[in-house]
Every structure is written in C-alpha cells, then in structure tokens.
Design a protein around this motif. Structure first.
Motif, mmCIF file in Angstrom:
data_model
loop_
_atom_site.group_PDB
_atom_site.id
_atom_site.type_symbol
_atom_site.label_atom_id
_atom_site.label_comp_id
_atom_site.label_asym_id
_atom_site.label_seq_id
_atom_site.Cartn_x
_atom_site.Cartn_y
_atom_site.Cartn_z
ATOM 1 N N LEU A 6 0.836 -1.187 0.000
ATOM 2 C CA LEU A 6 0.000 0.000 0.000
ATOM 3 C C LEU A 6 0.877 1.245 0.000
ATOM 4 N N LEU A 7 0.346 2.326 -0.582
ATOM 5 C CA LEU A 7 0.992 3.632 -0.497
ATOM 6 C C LEU A 7 0.051 4.571 0.236
ATOM 7 N N CYS A 8 0.601 5.384 1.152
ATOM 8 C CA CYS A 8 -0.285 6.271 1.897
ATOM 9 C C CYS A 8 0.470 7.490 2.417
ATOM 10 N N PRO A 9 -0.241 8.583 2.716
ATOM 11 C CA PRO A 9 0.389 9.752 3.333
ATOM 12 C C PRO A 9 0.638 9.498 4.816
ATOM 13 N N GLU A 10 1.427 10.362 5.416
ATOM 14 C CA GLU A 10 1.858 10.188 6.811
ATOM 15 C C GLU A 10 0.709 9.954 7.781
ATOM 16 N N GLU A 11 -0.366 10.748 7.639
ATOM 17 C CA GLU A 11 -1.449 10.691 8.626
ATOM 18 C C GLU A 11 -2.302 9.429 8.523
ATOM 19 N N ARG A 12 -2.097 8.620 7.464
ATOM 20 C CA ARG A 12 -2.905 7.409 7.299
ATOM 21 C C ARG A 12 -2.183 6.138 7.748
ATOM 22 N N VAL A 13 -0.923 6.258 8.131
ATOM 23 C CA VAL A 13 -0.140 5.069 8.467
ATOM 24 C C VAL A 13 -0.731 4.337 9.665
ATOM 25 N N GLU A 14 -1.041 5.068 10.727
ATOM 26 C CA GLU A 14 -1.518 4.409 11.949
ATOM 27 C C GLU A 14 -2.866 3.722 11.761
ATOM 28 N N PRO A 15 -3.893 4.410 11.202
ATOM 29 C CA PRO A 15 -5.166 3.694 11.026
ATOM 30 C C PRO A 15 -5.065 2.511 10.071
ATOM 31 N N GLU A 73 -8.626 -10.173 0.206
ATOM 32 C CA GLU A 73 -9.751 -9.643 0.967
ATOM 33 C C GLU A 73 -9.389 -8.307 1.609
ATOM 34 N N ALA A 74 -8.184 -8.200 2.145
ATOM 35 C CA ALA A 74 -7.730 -6.937 2.724
ATOM 36 C C ALA A 74 -7.640 -5.858 1.649
ATOM 37 N N ALA A 75 -7.141 -6.236 0.468
ATOM 38 C CA ALA A 75 -7.041 -5.276 -0.638
ATOM 39 C C ALA A 75 -8.412 -4.820 -1.101
ATOM 40 N N ARG A 76 -9.435 -5.651 -0.936
ATOM 41 C CA ARG A 76 -10.793 -5.277 -1.330
ATOM 42 C C ARG A 76 -11.478 -4.414 -0.275
ATOM 43 N N LEU A 77 -11.258 -4.749 1.002
ATOM 44 C CA LEU A 77 -11.976 -4.074 2.079
ATOM 45 C C LEU A 77 -11.403 -2.696 2.427
ATOM 46 N N LEU A 78 -10.105 -2.573 2.395
ATOM 47 C CA LEU A 78 -9.494 -1.316 2.854
ATOM 48 C C LEU A 78 -9.934 -0.091 2.052
ATOM 49 N N PRO A 79 -9.983 -0.167 0.700
ATOM 50 C CA PRO A 79 -10.394 1.029 -0.057
ATOM 51 C C PRO A 79 -11.831 1.471 0.237
ATOM 52 N N LEU A 80 -12.636 0.622 0.871
ATOM 53 C CA LEU A 80 -14.013 0.993 1.189
ATOM 54 C C LEU A 80 -14.103 1.837 2.456
ATOM 55 N N PHE A 83 -10.924 6.068 6.144
ATOM 56 C CA PHE A 83 -9.532 6.437 6.410
ATOM 57 C C PHE A 83 -8.596 6.095 5.258
ATOM 58 N N PHE A 84 -9.117 5.472 4.193
ATOM 59 C CA PHE A 84 -8.266 5.098 3.068
ATOM 60 C C PHE A 84 -8.076 6.260 2.084
ATOM 61 N N THR A 85 -8.728 7.390 2.334
ATOM 62 C CA THR A 85 -8.602 8.552 1.454
ATOM 63 C C THR A 85 -7.139 8.948 1.285
ATOM 64 N N GLY A 86 -6.710 9.121 0.046
ATOM 65 C CA GLY A 86 -5.329 9.485 -0.239
ATOM 66 C C GLY A 86 -4.388 8.301 -0.322
ATOM 67 N N CYS A 87 -4.915 7.099 -0.084
ATOM 68 C CA CYS A 87 -4.097 5.885 -0.131
ATOM 69 C C CYS A 87 -4.360 5.113 -1.423
#
Length: 295
Positions: A6-15, A73-80, A83-87
């Motif tokens: 996954l790629l994400c901005p700093e503020e999305r790493v923890e969630p 399954e994780a790849a399908r669920l996370l974008p929904l 908190f996945f905005t910007g990822c």
C-alpha cells in the motif's frame, strides 16, 4: 506467504496499520516511499525516544498474509473505508520461501566509523581496509553504530587514541557497551561501563566477551572515582540532570564526551554544565552534535 503493498500519506499510516492487524496480517512494516531519492527524509529520534515526526510524507506499507485469499480480501476491504482517502493499493504478490533470518541479517552491513575502523555484524567478514573492528549484532540494547550519536562518539575515541592514551574510561549509559568496547580496542585497559538497565549490562558483558576485551559492567553505582575519559551517549534531558555527577568523575586533564544532543540543544547543555566544565561542539552529523570538555 503473500504480500499486500500500500501507499499512503503520513497521517494514514496508523489507522491503516491498525486495520491490517485487525485483518489478521502476520506482520506490517512501514518504509519511506521516497527512500533512495532526493526526497528521502531521515527520522532519527533521540535514543530511546520517539522520532521527531510520526512518519514520512509518503509511506510504503507492506503487510504479510498466510494466504492469497486473506491478502486479496484486505485489498478489497481497505479502499471501502473512510480512512483510506489518499491511499492506494500497489498490489498483491506471492513471496517465495526464503531464509528469513539470512534476509534480516542482509539488512545490516558493516558500518564505517573511520576509514580503518568498522563495526561488523558477526555474519560479515571485516572489510579489507579495517585495521580495527568491533563485532556487534543488533540487539535489545541501544548502540549498533548506525546512529549518528554512536558514530561520533566512536570517531572521537579513535582520533583521541591516535594522539594520547584514553586512560581510565567510564561509559555512562552503556547500552550495548559499544563505546566501552571501542575504548578497549584503542588501548584502554581500565574501563567501567554502567547502565540503569540490567539487560544493557548483560548485553555489554556478552559483547565484550565476543570482542575479547576486558571491562567491568554494572549498575551506575559501580562508577567510582576519577576517569581520564567519561563518555555518555544518552538523552539531552538526563544529561542536564547528570551534569554534576558526570563532571565529578572527570579527572584533571580528563575529557567529558557527551552525545544524544540535537543541534538546537547545544546552548541548553552549555548552560547546564557551565558551573563545572565548558562544553564545545566537537562534531556534528544529521542534525546531531557531539559536545566535549576538558578539565
């Protein structure tokens, strides 16, 4: 084994990391997505303390799953999730069976302190140019030679030993014992290494044995009398608190060597030590400084 990237901005790493844990990821690792580019940003923090920022501007997250179905399954669920905005999902791929111990070891290479002085993990041969080396494996105690504060202390030890004897040495807050061992490698024979952490004391004794050097390791009350060289690579705040104690251990003509100090903390340390010794900046690296004083 299957890897979800996954790629994400700093503020999305923890969630994202928490969500991956909830989805039964076997492990989650985070790296700088800009590593090895001009945008790479080091995140060294003070020893034992959090890094100055919680993460990189752009992070690459790698999560391992035992099955392809779980990774998909994780790849399908996370974008929904909100908190996945910007990822983004960079992909899912199968990982070949590997010797994970050897793979982990491959990430730790010999560390150059000076051109002829190196820190060498036990699974590497010393570089050809290494006239002096310390055998040290990554462990629980701080101090493997990779942090700028450790390198600066060891550089000072090596350069000082070229012109004069180190004399009796105290390594206060010894961690892995690397500074005490370095002093022994450069001729010191009367060395006390002390730490408040019993695990650090045990690590120091084990590392000294692995390097065939003699030193005494124990809790802080083992430090007694005067020393020609007093080394302390710990936090700036405890260094200020310890000022009278550390200065009291410095013999006439002896040296006090302090690290674990950020550039912006130099004046604080000068003021804290002014009643006893005059500190000067002797070295700097990646925003960290080495401060020394001679009695």
């Amino acid at each position: 084994m299957f890897e979800l990237r996954l790629l994400c901005p700093e503020e999305r790493v923890e969630p994202l990391s928490e969500a991956l844990d909830a989805l039964d990821a076997l492990s989650v690792s985070v790296e700088d997505a800009d590593a090895l580019t001009e945008h790479e940003r080091p995140l060294f923090g003070e020893p034992g303390m959090p890094a100055p920022q919680p993460g990189w501007q752009r992070s690459r997250i790698s999560a391992l799953f035992s099955t392809r179905a779980a990774a998909d399954e994780a790849a399908r669920l996370l974008p929904l999730q909100d908190f996945f905005t910007g990822c983004s999902v960079a992909g899912v791929n199968a990982l070949p069976d590997q010797d994970w111990v050897r793979l982990t070891q491959s990430q730790f290479s010999p560390v150059e302190i000076t051109p002829d002085f190196w820190i060498v993990p036990s699974w590497h041969e010393p570089p050809r140019e290494a006239r002096t080396s310390i055998r040290l494996d990554p462990g629980l105690a701080f101090g493997t030679g990779t942090h700028p504060t450790t390198r600066m202390c060891l550089r000072w030890v090596a350069r000082r030993a070229q012109g004069a004897a180190l004399g009796r040495v105290l390594d206060y807050g010894c961690g892995s014992g690397i500074l005490a061992i370095g002093a022994a490698k450069f001729g010191a024979t009367d060395i006390d290494a002390v730490d408040i952490d019993t695990a650090a004391v045990e690590a120091t004794l084990a590392n000294a044995d692995a390097n065939a050097v003699a030193l005494r390791a124990g809790l802080p009350d083992q430090a007694q009398g005067l020393y020609q060289t007093v080394l302390a690579n710990i936090l700036a705040t405890p260094l200020k608190v310890l000022a009278p104690l550390l200065c009291a251990h410095v013999a006439a003509d002896g040296w006090l060597v302090l690290a674990g100090i950020l550039e912006r903390q130099a004046q604080e340390l000068r003021e804290a030590y002014a009643p006893w010794l005059a500190l000067d900046v002797a070295d700097s690296e990646d925003g960290w400084i080495l401060m020394t004083a001679r009695r």
